[in-house]
Design a protein around this motif. Structure first.
Motif, mmCIF file in Angstrom:
data_model
loop_
_atom_site.group_PDB
_atom_site.id
_atom_site.type_symbol
_atom_site.label_atom_id
_atom_site.label_comp_id
_atom_site.label_asym_id
_atom_site.label_seq_id
_atom_site.Cartn_x
_atom_site.Cartn_y
_atom_site.Cartn_z
ATOM 1 N N ALA A 65 40.892 -18.277 -10.482
ATOM 2 C CA ALA A 65 41.485 -18.258 -9.062
ATOM 3 C C ALA A 65 42.724 -18.948 -9.372
ATOM 4 C CB ALA A 65 40.565 -19.847 -8.287
ATOM 5 N N THR A 66 43.212 -18.951 -8.199
ATOM 6 C CA THR A 66 44.800 -19.619 -8.586
ATOM 7 C C THR A 66 45.138 -19.931 -6.718
ATOM 8 O OG1 THR A 66 47.465 -19.326 -9.276
ATOM 9 C CG2 THR A 66 45.892 -17.208 -8.262
ATOM 10 N N ASN A 67 46.586 -21.179 -7.468
ATOM 11 C CA ASN A 67 46.956 -21.387 -5.839
ATOM 12 C C ASN A 67 48.895 -20.674 -6.260
ATOM 13 O OD1 ASN A 67 44.959 -23.151 -4.709
ATOM 14 N ND2 ASN A 67 45.428 -25.018 -6.382
ATOM 15 N N ALA A 68 48.834 -20.441 -7.206
ATOM 16 C CA ALA A 68 49.911 -19.222 -6.996
ATOM 17 C C ALA A 68 50.166 -18.590 -6.421
ATOM 18 C CB ALA A 68 50.119 -19.703 -8.763
ATOM 19 N N ASP A 69 51.335 -18.104 -5.937
ATOM 20 C CA ASP A 69 51.307 -16.628 -5.052
ATOM 21 C C ASP A 69 50.764 -16.081 -6.338
ATOM 22 O OD1 ASP A 69 53.076 -14.000 -4.596
ATOM 23 O OD2 ASP A 69 54.044 -16.160 -2.796
ATOM 24 N N ILE A 70 50.417 -14.693 -6.009
ATOM 25 C CA ILE A 70 49.826 -13.630 -7.352
ATOM 26 C C ILE A 70 51.122 -12.372 -7.413
ATOM 27 C CG2 ILE A 70 49.281 -11.113 -7.060
ATOM 28 C CD1 ILE A 70 46.918 -13.389 -6.607
ATOM 29 N N ASP A 71 52.108 -12.778 -6.864
ATOM 30 C CA ASP A 71 53.809 -12.306 -7.223
ATOM 31 C C ASP A 71 54.135 -13.262 -8.888
ATOM 32 O OD1 ASP A 71 53.695 -10.080 -5.337
ATOM 33 O OD2 ASP A 71 54.773 -11.750 -4.700
ATOM 34 N N ASP A 72 54.097 -14.443 -8.630
ATOM 35 C CA ASP A 72 54.086 -15.482 -9.893
ATOM 36 C C ASP A 72 53.397 -15.392 -11.112
ATOM 37 O OD1 ASP A 72 56.038 -16.387 -8.819
ATOM 38 O OD2 ASP A 72 54.840 -17.929 -7.509
ATOM 39 N N LEU A 73 52.359 -14.722 -11.070
ATOM 40 C CA LEU A 73 51.257 -13.781 -12.444
ATOM 41 C C LEU A 73 52.092 -13.373 -12.733
ATOM 42 C CD1 LEU A 73 48.070 -14.410 -10.564
ATOM 43 C CD2 LEU A 73 49.206 -16.201 -11.780
ATOM 44 N N GLU A 74 51.014 -12.841 -14.717
ATOM 45 C CA GLU A 74 51.778 -12.248 -15.332
ATOM 46 C C GLU A 74 51.179 -10.653 -14.402
ATOM 47 O OE1 GLU A 74 53.954 -10.695 -18.506
ATOM 48 O OE2 GLU A 74 53.427 -12.794 -18.218
ATOM 49 N N GLU A 75 52.590 -9.693 -14.647
ATOM 50 C CA GLU A 75 52.065 -8.168 -14.161
ATOM 51 C C GLU A 75 51.225 -7.656 -15.094
ATOM 52 O OE1 GLU A 75 56.199 -6.196 -13.519
ATOM 53 O OE2 GLU A 75 57.087 -7.899 -12.508
ATOM 54 N N SER A 76 50.993 -8.118 -15.991
ATOM 55 C CA SER A 76 50.107 -7.383 -17.490
ATOM 56 C C SER A 76 48.849 -7.491 -17.108
ATOM 57 C CB SER A 76 51.296 -7.293 -18.511
ATOM 58 O OG SER A 76 49.870 -9.022 -18.967
ATOM 59 N N LEU A 77 48.592 -8.355 -16.569
ATOM 60 C CA LEU A 77 47.349 -9.409 -15.711
ATOM 61 C C LEU A 77 46.837 -8.337 -14.838
ATOM 62 C CD1 LEU A 77 45.111 -11.485 -16.465
ATOM 63 C CD2 LEU A 77 46.207 -12.543 -15.695
ATOM 64 N N MET A 78 47.399 -8.231 -14.140
ATOM 65 C CA MET A 78 47.291 -8.202 -12.592
ATOM 66 C C MET A 78 47.077 -6.274 -11.965
ATOM 67 S SD MET A 78 46.899 -10.738 -11.080
ATOM 68 C CE MET A 78 46.536 -9.936 -9.996
ATOM 69 N N ARG A 79 48.060 -5.735 -13.834
ATOM 70 C CA ARG A 79 47.969 -4.557 -13.210
ATOM 71 C C ARG A 79 46.738 -3.789 -13.374
ATOM 72 N NH1 ARG A 79 48.434 -2.938 -19.614
ATOM 73 N NH2 ARG A 79 46.055 -2.168 -19.964
ATOM 74 N N SER A 80 46.109 -2.837 -12.974
ATOM 75 C CA SER A 80 45.523 -1.970 -12.568
ATOM 76 C C SER A 80 44.091 -2.153 -13.551
ATOM 77 C CB SER A 80 45.258 -0.467 -11.847
ATOM 78 O OG SER A 80 44.507 0.109 -11.245
ATOM 79 N N GLY A 81 42.809 -2.427 -13.099
ATOM 80 C CA GLY A 81 41.958 -2.325 -14.272
ATOM 81 C C GLY A 81 42.137 -3.743 -15.030
ATOM 82 N N ARG A 82 42.495 -5.138 -14.534
ATOM 83 C CA ARG A 82 42.344 -5.929 -15.030
ATOM 84 C C ARG A 82 41.838 -6.516 -13.654
ATOM 85 N NH1 ARG A 82 46.972 -6.034 -19.384
ATOM 86 N NH2 ARG A 82 45.758 -5.109 -20.899
ATOM 87 N N LEU A 83 42.375 -7.628 -13.463
ATOM 88 C CA LEU A 83 42.369 -8.409 -12.240
ATOM 89 C C LEU A 83 42.629 -7.934 -10.771
ATOM 90 C CD1 LEU A 83 42.886 -11.996 -13.610
ATOM 91 C CD2 LEU A 83 40.651 -10.522 -13.241
ATOM 92 N N GLU A 84 41.991 -7.641 -9.995
ATOM 93 C CA GLU A 84 42.252 -7.241 -8.631
ATOM 94 C C GLU A 84 42.593 -8.827 -7.784
ATOM 95 O OE1 GLU A 84 40.574 -5.074 -5.156
ATOM 96 O OE2 GLU A 84 39.409 -4.627 -6.742
ATOM 97 N N PRO A 85 43.913 -8.876 -6.794
ATOM 98 C CA PRO A 85 43.253 -9.871 -5.880
ATOM 99 C C PRO A 85 43.197 -9.953 -4.485
ATOM 100 C CG PRO A 85 46.119 -8.991 -6.339
ATOM 101 C CD PRO A 85 45.150 -7.620 -7.164
#
Length: 182
Positions: free
Chosen positions: A55-75
């Motif tokens: 969970a985060t209150n931050a904008d998804i675009d502000d999170l580390e790209e490597s963490l948000m890539r396919s296969g890791r965390l899905e917004p």
């Protein structure tokens, strides 16, 4: 007979504190991000019964790209409550606060450990969750708790300095709502 493993959920609250983009600042922070990414990869590959949530209150675009890539965390977005939901949330927050305060007041302390007189009653009868919901578009229950606490503390400070017993009123809450985030 096949054994079915129960699912497990690993939950990271306020993941933005670790996984925000930008200058990293320290090698420990970089190492922590790399470790988190590696752990998520390992879990996804070797432990299909574990679900990672964050969970985060931050904008998804502000999170580390490597963490948000396919296969890791899905917004998955979670919108702020609509007006009808805010009425329910305001009612619940006020009710819970009153119960917490009442229990603490019997002991002579607020929930944050401040001594109180048993004469101090926290709320006026004029608090209207419908009107509060109308004024708090885009806010959440966590915001409501902060607003209520600020109004309660303002009245309590007046009581401690003057001995005048005042209760949190609708006007107090509206003042805190309009000052919220400034």
């Amino acid at each position: 007979m096949e054994t079915v493993e129960r699912p497990w959920i690993g939950f990271f609250d306020e993941v933005d504190s670790l996984a925000n983009q930008g200058s990293l600042g320290t090698s420990e922070r970089t190492d922590s991000k790399n470790c988190l990414n590696g752990a998520i990869d390992d879990i996804a590959k070797n432990h299909p019964n574990i679900i990672i949530a964050a969970a985060t209150n931050a904008d998804i675009d502000d999170l580390e790209e490597s963490l948000m890539r396919s296969g890791r965390l899905e917004p998955i977005g979670a919108p702020a409550p609509n007006e009808e939901e805010r009425v329910d949330v305001w009612s619940a927050v006020i009710h819970k606060s009153f119960l917490d305060f009442s229990a603490a007041n019997e002991l002579g302390f607020t929930s944050d450990g401040v001594a109180v007189s048993s004469a101090f009653v926290p709320y006026e009868n004029n608090i209207d969750p419908i009107a509060l919901a109308h004024e708090t578009d885009g806010m959440t229950g966590a915001d409501f708790e902060v607003i209520l606490e600020r109004a309660r503390r303002r009245c309590y400070r007046l009581y401690r300095s003057s001995g005048e017993v005042t209760k949190v009123s609708q006007a107090d809450l509206l003042r805190e709502i309009h000052q919220f985030g400034r």
